[in-house]
Motif scaffolding. Structure first.
Motif, PDB file in Angstrom:
ATOM      1  N   GLN A 114       0.834  -1.196   0.000  1.00 20.53           N
ATOM      2  CA  GLN A 114       0.000   0.000   0.000  1.00 20.53           C
ATOM      3  C   GLN A 114       0.868   1.245   0.000  1.00 20.53           C
ATOM      4  OE1 GLN A 114      -2.281   0.789   3.569  1.00 20.53           O
ATOM      5  NE2 GLN A 114      -3.938   1.733   2.405  1.00 20.53           N
ATOM      6  N   SER A 115       2.010   1.157   0.689  1.00 19.82           N
ATOM      7  CA  SER A 115       2.920   2.294   0.760  1.00 19.82           C
ATOM      8  C   SER A 115       3.393   2.702  -0.630  1.00 19.82           C
ATOM      9  CB  SER A 115       4.120   1.948   1.647  1.00 19.82           C
ATOM     10  OG  SER A 115       5.045   3.009   1.673  1.00 19.82           O
ATOM     11  N   LYS A 116       3.728   1.722  -1.467  1.00 23.16           N
ATOM     12  CA  LYS A 116       4.188   2.020  -2.824  1.00 23.16           C
ATOM     13  C   LYS A 116       3.070   2.639  -3.655  1.00 23.16           C
ATOM     14  CE  LYS A 116       7.793  -1.522  -3.091  1.00 23.16           C
ATOM     15  NZ  LYS A 116       8.259  -2.743  -3.789  1.00 23.16           N
ATOM     16  N   GLN A 117       1.862   2.106  -3.502  1.00 22.49           N
ATOM     17  CA  GLN A 117       0.728   2.637  -4.252  1.00 22.49           C
ATOM     18  C   GLN A 117       0.433   4.076  -3.836  1.00 22.49           C
ATOM     19  OE1 GLN A 117      -0.514   1.267  -6.738  1.00 22.49           O
ATOM     20  NE2 GLN A 117      -0.296  -0.932  -6.595  1.00 22.49           N
ATOM     21  N   LEU A 118       0.495   4.331  -2.534  1.00 26.91           N
ATOM     22  CA  LEU A 118       0.235   5.681  -2.032  1.00 26.91           C
ATOM     23  C   LEU A 118       1.302   6.658  -2.518  1.00 26.91           C
ATOM     24  CD1 LEU A 118      -0.841   4.829   1.626  1.00 26.91           C
ATOM     25  CD2 LEU A 118      -2.288   5.861  -0.137  1.00 26.91           C
ATOM     26  N   ARG A 119       2.535   6.188  -2.569  1.00 18.89           N
ATOM     27  CA  ARG A 119       3.617   7.063  -3.045  1.00 18.89           C
ATOM     28  C   ARG A 119       3.400   7.438  -4.507  1.00 18.89           C
ATOM     29  NH1 ARG A 119      10.016   6.965  -1.602  1.00 18.89           N
ATOM     30  NH2 ARG A 119      10.698   8.453  -3.193  1.00 18.89           N
ATOM     31  N   ILE A 120       2.972   6.479  -5.296  1.00 20.74           N
ATOM     32  CA  ILE A 120       2.688   6.753  -6.710  1.00 20.74           C
ATOM     33  C   ILE A 120       1.571   7.783  -6.839  1.00 20.74           C
ATOM     34  CG2 ILE A 120       1.742   5.751  -8.832  1.00 20.74           C
ATOM     35  CD1 ILE A 120       3.186   3.132  -8.056  1.00 20.74           C
ATOM     36  N   GLN A 121       0.513   7.608  -6.045  1.00 17.04           N
ATOM     37  CA  GLN A 121      -0.621   8.537  -6.101  1.00 17.04           C
ATOM     38  C   GLN A 121      -0.215   9.935  -5.641  1.00 17.04           C
ATOM     39  OE1 GLN A 121      -3.111   5.955  -3.645  1.00 17.04           O
ATOM     40  NE2 GLN A 121      -4.546   5.699  -5.341  1.00 17.04           N
ATOM     41  N   LEU A 122       0.574   9.996  -4.578  1.00 21.17           N
ATOM     42  CA  LEU A 122       1.049  11.293  -4.089  1.00 21.17           C
ATOM     43  C   LEU A 122       1.924  11.987  -5.128  1.00 21.17           C
ATOM     44  CD1 LEU A 122       1.911  10.406  -0.379  1.00 21.17           C
ATOM     45  CD2 LEU A 122       0.266  12.139  -1.119  1.00 21.17           C
ATOM     46  N   GLN A 123       2.775  11.207  -5.776  1.00 19.95           N
ATOM     47  CA  GLN A 123       3.661  11.767  -6.796  1.00 19.95           C
ATOM     48  C   GLN A 123       2.859  12.353  -7.947  1.00 19.95           C
ATOM     49  OE1 GLN A 123       7.373  11.637  -6.724  1.00 19.95           O
ATOM     50  NE2 GLN A 123       6.826  13.295  -8.120  1.00 19.95           N
ATOM     51  N   GLU A 124       1.806  11.664  -8.354  1.00 15.96           N
ATOM     52  CA  GLU A 124       0.971  12.136  -9.460  1.00 15.96           C
ATOM     53  C   GLU A 124       0.286  13.457  -9.106  1.00 15.96           C
ATOM     54  OE1 GLU A 124      -1.645   8.886 -10.218  1.00 15.96           O
ATOM     55  OE2 GLU A 124      -0.190   7.770 -11.431  1.00 15.96           O
ATOM     56  N   ILE A 125      -0.260  13.535  -7.895  1.00 12.86           N
ATOM     57  CA  ILE A 125      -0.928  14.771  -7.461  1.00 12.86           C
ATOM     58  C   ILE A 125       0.076  15.912  -7.349  1.00 12.86           C
ATOM     59  CG2 ILE A 125      -2.199  15.871  -5.575  1.00 12.86           C
ATOM     60  CD1 ILE A 125      -3.371  13.084  -4.947  1.00 12.86           C
ATOM     61  N   TYR A 126       1.219  15.609  -6.753  1.00 14.45           N
ATOM     62  CA  TYR A 126       2.275  16.612  -6.581  1.00 14.45           C
ATOM     63  C   TYR A 126       2.744  17.143  -7.931  1.00 14.45           C
ATOM     64  CZ  TYR A 126       6.946  18.431  -5.374  1.00 14.45           C
ATOM     65  OH  TYR A 126       8.070  19.216  -5.232  1.00 14.45           O
ATOM     66  N   ASP A 127       2.990  16.238  -8.877  1.00 14.17           N
ATOM     67  CA  ASP A 127       3.440  16.649 -10.208  1.00 14.17           C
ATOM     68  C   ASP A 127       2.385  17.515 -10.897  1.00 14.17           C
ATOM     69  OD1 ASP A 127       5.821  15.316  -9.912  1.00 14.17           O
ATOM     70  OD2 ASP A 127       5.196  13.540 -11.042  1.00 14.17           O
ATOM     71  N   PHE A 128       1.118  17.130 -10.728  1.00 17.32           N
ATOM     72  CA  PHE A 128       0.040  17.905 -11.344  1.00 17.32           C
ATOM     73  C   PHE A 128       0.018  19.329 -10.786  1.00 17.32           C
ATOM     74  CE2 PHE A 128      -4.188  19.715 -11.203  1.00 17.32           C
ATOM     75  CZ  PHE A 128      -4.606  19.603 -12.519  1.00 17.32           C
ATOM     76  N   LEU A 129       0.102  19.457  -9.462  1.00 20.41           N
ATOM     77  CA  LEU A 129       0.058  20.785  -8.838  1.00 20.41           C
ATOM     78  C   LEU A 129       1.266  21.628  -9.229  1.00 20.41           C
ATOM     79  CD1 LEU A 129      -1.259  19.794  -5.292  1.00 20.41           C
ATOM     80  CD2 LEU A 129      -2.479  21.114  -7.039  1.00 20.41           C
ATOM     81  N   LEU A 130       2.421  20.980  -9.346  1.00 16.79           N
ATOM     82  CA  LEU A 130       3.621  21.695  -9.801  1.00 16.79           C
ATOM     83  C   LEU A 130       3.436  22.217 -11.221  1.00 16.79           C
ATOM     84  CD1 LEU A 130       6.791  19.659  -8.709  1.00 16.79           C
ATOM     85  CD2 LEU A 130       6.243  22.011  -8.100  1.00 16.79           C
ATOM     86  N   ASP A 131       3.007  21.321 -12.107  1.00 16.72           N
ATOM     87  CA  ASP A 131       2.834  21.692 -13.510  1.00 16.72           C
ATOM     88  C   ASP A 131       1.765  22.769 -13.671  1.00 16.72           C
ATOM     89  OD1 ASP A 131       4.747  19.845 -14.187  1.00 16.72           O
ATOM     90  OD2 ASP A 131       3.324  18.288 -14.783  1.00 16.72           O
ATOM     91  N   PHE A 132       0.682  22.609 -12.932  1.00 14.02           N
ATOM     92  CA  PHE A 132      -0.414  23.575 -13.029  1.00 14.02           C
ATOM     93  C   PHE A 132       0.059  24.960 -12.588  1.00 14.02           C
ATOM     94  CE2 PHE A 132      -4.181  25.780 -11.384  1.00 14.02           C
ATOM     95  CZ  PHE A 132      -5.035  25.673 -12.475  1.00 14.02           C
TER      96      PHE A 132
END
Length: 244
Positions: free
Chosen positions: A185-203
């Motif tokens: 679950q930790s790996k899955q959560l890290r992937i999800q967090l990374q996606e949100i973080y990248d989106f907010l950075l790009d936006f």
């Protein structure tokens, strides 16, 4: 330093779990403060909610040690075979002061063999398994069988054989478990967090580029860059000797 829409490059995959968690926490707080102060795009609010939920779960498991039933079983089996080997070795050693000829010969025979396996219990699982199996094969030879019978230690060799068999069964079960293990679950959560973080950075970077007159976007981008810069891995600088 390479910049993409003004965002400082950072290899987040190189961060350990604690560093990644802290990066997410600091960035979330910066974006939340920005969102509260300016109340601009609703996308910030929705993404921050997702980020907060995932981050809370990620941090819950950050320092937890999760041992499966099979890990516990494997450890127990290892202790049991260590005890069986230690008992056999100690019982052989107990005859070291006996002067009676036949007993002394039996002791010398077994002690000479066992010294080749001294410290094997402290080795890793695989090396200890190899060592104990080799010892058990040697003990099947007639010379050692005679010595064991003289000292009445056959039952203790049987105990070692049984303990070794139990360990190997537990070891195989653990390997099977590891092969079939799904991403944690930790790996899955890290992937999800990374996606949100990248989106907010790009936006944020795109809004800064598209609306240069709206300085608060640039301020947020710069704040996020400052946070990112603290997590960049420094490469060791090689010292070069001057030519003499």
């Amino acid at each position: 330093m390479k910049l993409t829409y003004g965002i400082t490059t950072l290899d987040t995959k190189a961060l350990d779990k604690s560093e990644f968690s802290q990066l997410m926490t600091e960035s979330k707080e910066a974006i939340a403060a920005f969102n509260k102060a300016h109340k601009v795009e609703s996308i910030y609010t929705s993404k921050l909610e997702e980020m907060s939920q995932h981050l809370a779960k990620f941090q819950e498991g950050l320092h937890q040690t999760k041992a499966s039933r099979l890990v516990t079983s494997l450890d127990q089996a290892d202790h049991e075979r260590d005890d069986a080997l230690g008992t056999l070795t100690a019982l052989v050693r107990a005859f070291s002061r006996v002067k009676e000829t036949a007993t002394k010969e039996a002791y010398d025979t077994l002690a000479g063999l066992l010294k080749n396996y001294a410290g094997i219990a402290a080795a890793n699982y695989e090396k200890e398994t190899e060592g104990i199996n080799h010892l058990l094969q040697e003990l099947k030879k007639s010379t050692y069988q005679t010595a064991l019978a003289k000292l009445h230690l056959e039952a203790h060799v049987e105990n070692l054989m049984t303990a070794q068999k139990r360990f190997e069964e537990a070891y195989k079960e653990r390997l099977t478990e590891l092969k079939g293990k799904v991403p944690s679950q930790s790996k899955q959560l890290r992937i999800q967090l990374q996606e949100i973080y990248d989106f907010l950075l790009d936006f944020t970077a795109i809004m800064t580029y598209a609306y240069p007159e709206r300085s608060h976007y640039a301020d947020l981008r710069d704040h996020l860059n400052t946070i990112r810069s603290r997590y960049k891995k420094r490469k060791a600088v090689k010292k070069v000797k001057e030519a003499i």
